[in-house]
Design a protein around this motif. Structure first.
Motif, short mmCIF file in Angstrom:
data_model
loop_
_atom_site.label_atom_id
_atom_site.label_comp_id
_atom_site.label_asym_id
_atom_site.label_seq_id
_atom_site.Cartn_x
_atom_site.Cartn_y
_atom_site.Cartn_z
N ASN A 19 -13.14 7.11 0.45
CA ASN A 19 -11.92 7.92 0.53
C ASN A 19 -11.92 9.01 -0.54
OD1 ASN A 19 -10.89 6.41 2.62
ND2 ASN A 19 -9.68 5.07 1.31
N ARG B 140 -12.40 2.77 -1.22
CA ARG B 140 -11.85 3.80 -2.11
C ARG B 140 -12.93 4.81 -2.49
NH1 ARG B 140 -6.69 3.20 -3.53
NH2 ARG B 140 -5.80 1.18 -4.07
N PHE C 123 -1.52 -3.95 -3.52
CA PHE C 123 -2.08 -3.24 -2.38
C PHE C 123 -3.32 -3.98 -1.87
CE2 PHE C 123 -4.93 0.19 -0.71
CZ PHE C 123 -4.20 0.43 0.45
N LYS D 65 -11.74 13.05 -0.04
CA LYS D 65 -10.36 13.33 -0.40
C LYS D 65 -9.85 14.65 0.19
CE LYS D 65 -7.60 13.11 -4.62
NZ LYS D 65 -6.92 11.83 -4.51
N SER E 167 -0.31 4.59 -3.35
CA SER E 167 -1.37 3.60 -3.20
C SER E 167 -2.75 4.21 -3.48
CB SER E 167 -1.39 3.06 -1.77
OG SER E 167 -0.12 2.65 -1.35
N GLU E 168 -2.77 5.51 -3.64
CA GLU E 168 -4.04 6.24 -3.68
C GLU E 168 -4.89 5.84 -2.48
OE1 GLU E 168 -5.94 6.54 -7.56
OE2 GLU E 168 -4.08 5.77 -8.41
N TRP E 169 -4.27 5.93 -1.34
CA TRP E 169 -4.91 5.55 -0.08
C TRP E 169 -4.49 6.57 0.97
CZ3 TRP E 169 -8.59 2.01 0.26
CH2 TRP E 169 -9.00 1.57 1.52
N LEU F 187 -12.18 -3.25 -0.94
CA LEU F 187 -11.20 -2.22 -1.28
C LEU F 187 -11.84 -1.12 -2.13
CD1 LEU F 187 -8.18 -1.49 -0.99
CD2 LEU F 187 -7.78 -2.68 -3.13
#
Lengths: 159, 127
Positions: free
Chosen positions: B92, B89, A121, B96, A107-109, B85
């Motif tokens: 995030n 992202r 997603f 990372k 999910s690259e989460w 979202l």
């Protein structure tokens, strides 16, 4: 609220049959580079998991006994929204280390829980909560036709 | 005259900064602040360390870090016209490394707003 479908064994079956547990032998200290290597087997298994129901939640613990507050909150939101248990599957990432590591990459989460609707997603707990509050979650679930039919909507009050 | 003094001053600066870094008791919070500030130029940045609330959770067994659960409130123009979202992202991705490494961030709660949204929210709460 009873959202649980039988715990899906598809994921485990798919991964275990295809491959001995390479993940188990992997050292605990994974570098980000190593973590990027999502095997084809795992990816295929997650593809299958994501497609197993219209609404799929990857969580810690089970819907009845969530093992994390964010997973619990997500389950409660889906319950309050009236998601049809027939159209819902939860995967417990704590039961499968391949899944736990793989879903983050897939999910690259970086965190659990993660919600998928129609293989798309949606996000984690914060996004779910925000969408719940601003009404966009209800709208989306309605459009995707994954709610229990109107007359059967459970009247259980939210806790 | 100038050169030696400059080098002494430089040395002192280096040693002080490296000392404060190695002695920081909140290396992850420092990293979050530095990265978010640099990349998103936030007008509001709140970093809440909620780790103590989760210290007794099963998943935290054997974890010594006092920096596992963070809650961030970020207001930045960089979020404008991006869906939620995508905003999350962005954050995030920035963090990372901290999220992936052993003993790093275990849970990250995010509120990502634009200055306009923040103002609207404040007006609503004030009303």
């Amino acid at each position: 609220m009873s959202l649980r479908k039988a715990f899906p064994s598809a994921f485990r079956a798919a991964t275990r049959a295809a491959r001995p547990s390479t993940f188990a032998a992997t050292p605990r200290f994974l570098t980000p580079i190593q973590m990027r290597l999502l095997s084809d087997d795992t990816r295929a298994a997650i593809d299958k998991a994501v497609a197993s129901s219209p609404v799929v939640l990857f969580m810690k613990g089970t819907p009845e006994t969530p093992a994390c507050g964010f997973s619990r909150a997500s389950i409660q939101i889906l319950g309050m929204q009236g998601v049809d248990p027939e159209k819902f599957t939860a995967f417990n990432v704590l039961e499968d280390s391949d899944l736990r590591a793989g879903i983050k990459e897939y999910s690259e989460w970086p965190t659990i829980p993660q919600l998928y609707v129609d293989k798309e997603f949606i996000g984690g707990c914060d996004i779910l909560m925000t969408m719940h509050q601003d009404g966009s979650l209800a709208k989306m679930l309605e459009e995707k036709n994954v709610l229990v039919p109107e007359e059967e909507t459970p009247s259980e009050p939210p806790k | 005259m100038f050169l030696p003094r400059a080098s002494i001053a430089g040395k002192r600066f280096v040693s002080v900064s490296s000392m404060s870094q190695s002695q920081s008791r909140t290396p992850l919070e420092d990293a979050i602040r530095a990265k978010v500030t640099e990349a998103l130029k936030p007008t509001t940045l709140e970093i809440h360390n909620d780790s103590h609330l989760h210290a007794h959770h099963k998943a935290m067994e054997g974890v010594m870090s006092k920096e596992t659960h963070f809650r961030l409130i970020i207001t930045s123009q960089a979020f404008a016209s991006k869906p939620l979202l995508a905003r999350q992202r962005m954050v995030n991705t920035l963090l990372k490394e901290e999220l992936a490494k052993e003993g790093g961030i275990h849970a990250l709660q995010l509120k990502t707003r634009t200055p306009e949204e923040e103002k609207k929210l404040a007006d609503k709460e004030g009303a």
